[in-house]
Design a protein around this motif. Structure first.
Motif, short mmCIF file in Angstrom:
data_model
loop_
_atom_site.label_atom_id
_atom_site.label_comp_id
_atom_site.label_asym_id
_atom_site.label_seq_id
_atom_site.Cartn_x
_atom_site.Cartn_y
_atom_site.Cartn_z
N PRO A 144 0.84 -1.20 0.00
CA PRO A 144 0.00 0.00 0.00
C PRO A 144 0.88 1.25 0.00
N SER A 145 0.53 2.20 -0.84
CA SER A 145 1.41 3.35 -1.03
C SER A 145 0.90 4.60 -0.33
N LYS A 162 7.17 8.03 -9.38
CA LYS A 162 7.89 6.78 -9.12
C LYS A 162 7.51 6.28 -7.73
N ASN A 163 7.67 4.98 -7.52
CA ASN A 163 7.42 4.37 -6.22
C ASN A 163 8.74 4.01 -5.56
N VAL A 164 8.84 4.30 -4.27
CA VAL A 164 10.01 3.90 -3.49
C VAL A 164 9.51 3.21 -2.23
N ASN A 165 10.32 2.31 -1.70
CA ASN A 165 9.98 1.61 -0.46
C ASN A 165 10.99 2.01 0.61
N VAL A 166 10.49 2.57 1.68
CA VAL A 166 11.35 3.04 2.77
C VAL A 166 10.79 2.50 4.08
N GLU A 167 11.64 1.84 4.84
CA GLU A 167 11.23 1.26 6.12
C GLU A 167 9.97 0.40 5.97
N ARG A 168 9.97 -0.42 4.93
CA ARG A 168 8.89 -1.37 4.63
C ARG A 168 7.57 -0.68 4.30
N VAL A 333 21.93 18.12 -18.45
CA VAL A 333 21.49 18.95 -17.32
C VAL A 333 20.76 18.08 -16.29
N HIS A 334 19.81 17.27 -16.76
CA HIS A 334 18.94 16.52 -15.85
C HIS A 334 19.39 15.06 -15.73
N LEU A 335 19.06 14.48 -14.59
CA LEU A 335 19.26 13.06 -14.38
C LEU A 335 18.13 12.28 -15.04
N ASN A 336 18.33 10.97 -15.16
CA ASN A 336 17.23 10.11 -15.61
C ASN A 336 16.74 9.27 -14.42
N SER A 337 15.74 8.45 -14.68
CA SER A 337 15.13 7.69 -13.58
C SER A 337 15.96 6.48 -13.16
N GLU A 338 17.06 6.23 -13.83
CA GLU A 338 17.88 5.07 -13.47
C GLU A 338 18.45 5.17 -12.05
N TYR A 339 18.50 6.39 -11.52
CA TYR A 339 19.10 6.53 -10.19
C TYR A 339 18.09 6.38 -9.05
N VAL A 340 16.82 6.09 -9.38
CA VAL A 340 15.80 5.97 -8.33
C VAL A 340 16.16 4.93 -7.27
N PRO A 341 16.70 3.74 -7.62
CA PRO A 341 17.09 2.80 -6.56
C PRO A 341 18.15 3.37 -5.62
N LEU A 342 19.08 4.18 -6.16
CA LEU A 342 20.09 4.81 -5.31
C LEU A 342 19.44 5.85 -4.39
N GLN A 344 16.35 5.74 -3.34
CA GLN A 344 15.61 4.99 -2.33
C GLN A 344 16.53 4.55 -1.20
N ASP A 345 17.71 4.03 -1.53
CA ASP A 345 18.65 3.59 -0.50
C ASP A 345 19.10 4.76 0.36
N SER A 346 19.32 5.90 -0.28
CA SER A 346 19.76 7.08 0.46
C SER A 346 18.67 7.59 1.40
N ILE A 347 17.42 7.58 0.93
CA ILE A 347 16.30 7.99 1.79
C ILE A 347 16.18 7.04 2.98
N GLU A 348 16.34 5.77 2.72
CA GLU A 348 16.26 4.76 3.78
C GLU A 348 17.29 5.06 4.87
N ARG A 349 18.51 5.34 4.45
CA ARG A 349 19.57 5.67 5.43
C ARG A 349 19.21 6.95 6.19
N THR A 350 18.65 7.92 5.48
CA THR A 350 18.31 9.20 6.10
C THR A 350 17.19 9.04 7.12
N PHE A 351 16.18 8.20 6.79
CA PHE A 351 15.06 7.98 7.71
C PHE A 351 15.53 7.32 9.00
N ARG A 352 16.60 6.55 8.94
CA ARG A 352 17.07 5.85 10.14
C ARG A 352 17.80 6.79 11.10
N GLN A 353 18.22 7.97 10.59
CA GLN A 353 19.00 8.89 11.43
C GLN A 353 18.14 9.48 12.55
#
Length: 353
Positions: A144-145, A162-168, A333-342, A344-353
């Motif tokens: 569920p999102s 895009k969808n990301v999963n953070v802290e389950r 100039v702009h990034l593409n969506s290929e970096y979304v998994p990176l 997501q991992d960075s947000i996950e680490r940030t949420f744990r702080q």
């Protein structure tokens, strides 16, 4: 033509007095009665509603204006480009079909035409959307999102929907686009058009929501932002410009989070770093981007605002200080969506702080 003062109306828009501008535009349109030049007024009316983040009203004006095709009219093309942008932000499943429509085969030409003849550069966002839309339409998510918001300039476009999963927990990234947004415009009380649009979006983000903020790249471009301000004598050097920009940015976000702005308060604000320079970036740009990222990160750490964090994302996006080529969108100039998994991992680490 209508009895309104055109330059006065554009001044109202520039100053962020959108309601006053809409009143003047609507009064002016009443005197046209089918005159083809009404497209100019309809375009600016639709765009002003867009600035107010009233996408539904803007969409209705555009659809009505486009019912009678005018193939060689710049304002008609501007309306078509604006329709792509609004579709992507509010009705994303319609976007691919709009871009695929026959009339959009000359989209790049129209973007240049609109910029040259109307002095309006925001329609170029339609070109960015054309490059990223394949990877940014809503995708299935097993969990569920909830909503996580993207607040920023054109660098949010590859991340929209895009969808990301953070802290389950699954999150869908909801766009809140501010054309031409600089980090400097977060300064409390700043009244330029983009700052007014920014605060409108801030006010519409739900209480307690998580927000990814993307700004700062425009501050680092040549001929604008910090370098331009130094040349005009507003700062004694680039270092003072960077420090002032970072301070305004962080203090503006802190004021939003503590309720000082009188707006709904987010629960978490995650600052996305300015993307690494490309190999086409000037030496000044490279130094500016690095210094601004370092300065913002340090200010966030020193300020210790609960819930305000700077994303630890840069090491995974770059090599030898430059953006890795697999993350380019194609326009340097702009990034593409290929970096979304990176991300997501960075947000996950940030949420744990």
């Amino acid at each position: 033509g209508p009895p309104s003062d055109w330059e006065g109306i554009m001044e109202l828009v520039h100053d962020g007095r959108f309601e006053d501008a809409i009143k003047e535009l609507e009064n002016g349109l009443k005197s046209f009665d089918g005159n083809p030049s009404r497209l100019k007024w309809e375009f600016h009316l639709a765009k002003t509603y867009y600035f107010m983040a009233d996408y539904t009203h803007s969409w209705m004006i555009i659809v009505d204006s486009l019912k009678s095709p005018v193939s060689d009219d710049t304002y008609y093309h501007g309306l078509e480009l604006l329709q792509i942008i609004i579709s992507f932000l509010a009705f994303p499943l319609k976007t691919r079909s709009l871009i695929d429509a026959a009339s959009y085969r000359e989209m790049d030409t129209w973007i240049t035409e609109v910029r040259n003849e109307m002095g309006s550069s925001e329609e170029a966002y339609a070109g960015v959307i054309e490059r990223v839309v394949e990877l940014t339409e809503p995708s299935p998510n097993a969990q569920p999102s909830k909503e996580m918001y993207l607040l920023g300039e054109s660098h949010i476009l590859p991340l929209c929907w895009k969808n990301v999963n953070v802290e389950r927990q699954g999150y869908t990234l909801i766009p809140r686009l501010v054309m031409g947004l600089k980090a400097f415009y977060f300064k409390p009380g700043f009244s330029r058009r983009e700052a007014v649009i920014l605060r409108r979006h801030m006010a519409k983000i739900p209480e307690g929501a998580s927000v990814i903020v993307v700004a700062g790249e425009i501050d680092c471009r040549p001929y604008t932002g910090i370098l331009a301000a130094v040349e005009k004598g507003k700062y004694r050097d680039i270092h003072q410009g960077v420090a002032t920009t970072a301070f305004n940015f962080v203090e503006g976000l802190a004021a939003w989070m503590d309720g000082s702005l009188g707006l709904t308060r987010p629960g978490k604000v995650i600052i996305h770093p300015v993307r690494p320079p490309t190999k086409r970036s000037s030496l000044q740009e490279r130094d500016l981007i690095q210094e601004l990222n370092v300065t913002i990160d340090k200010m966030v750490r020193d300020r210790e605002v609960p819930g305000l964090r700077f994303l630890d994302l840069l090491p995974t996006l770059s090599k030898d200080g430059f953006l890795l080529e697999q993350f380019h969108s194609g326009d340097e100039v702009h990034l593409n969506s290929e970096y979304v998994p990176l991300l997501q991992d960075s947000i996950e680490r940030t949420f744990r702080q």
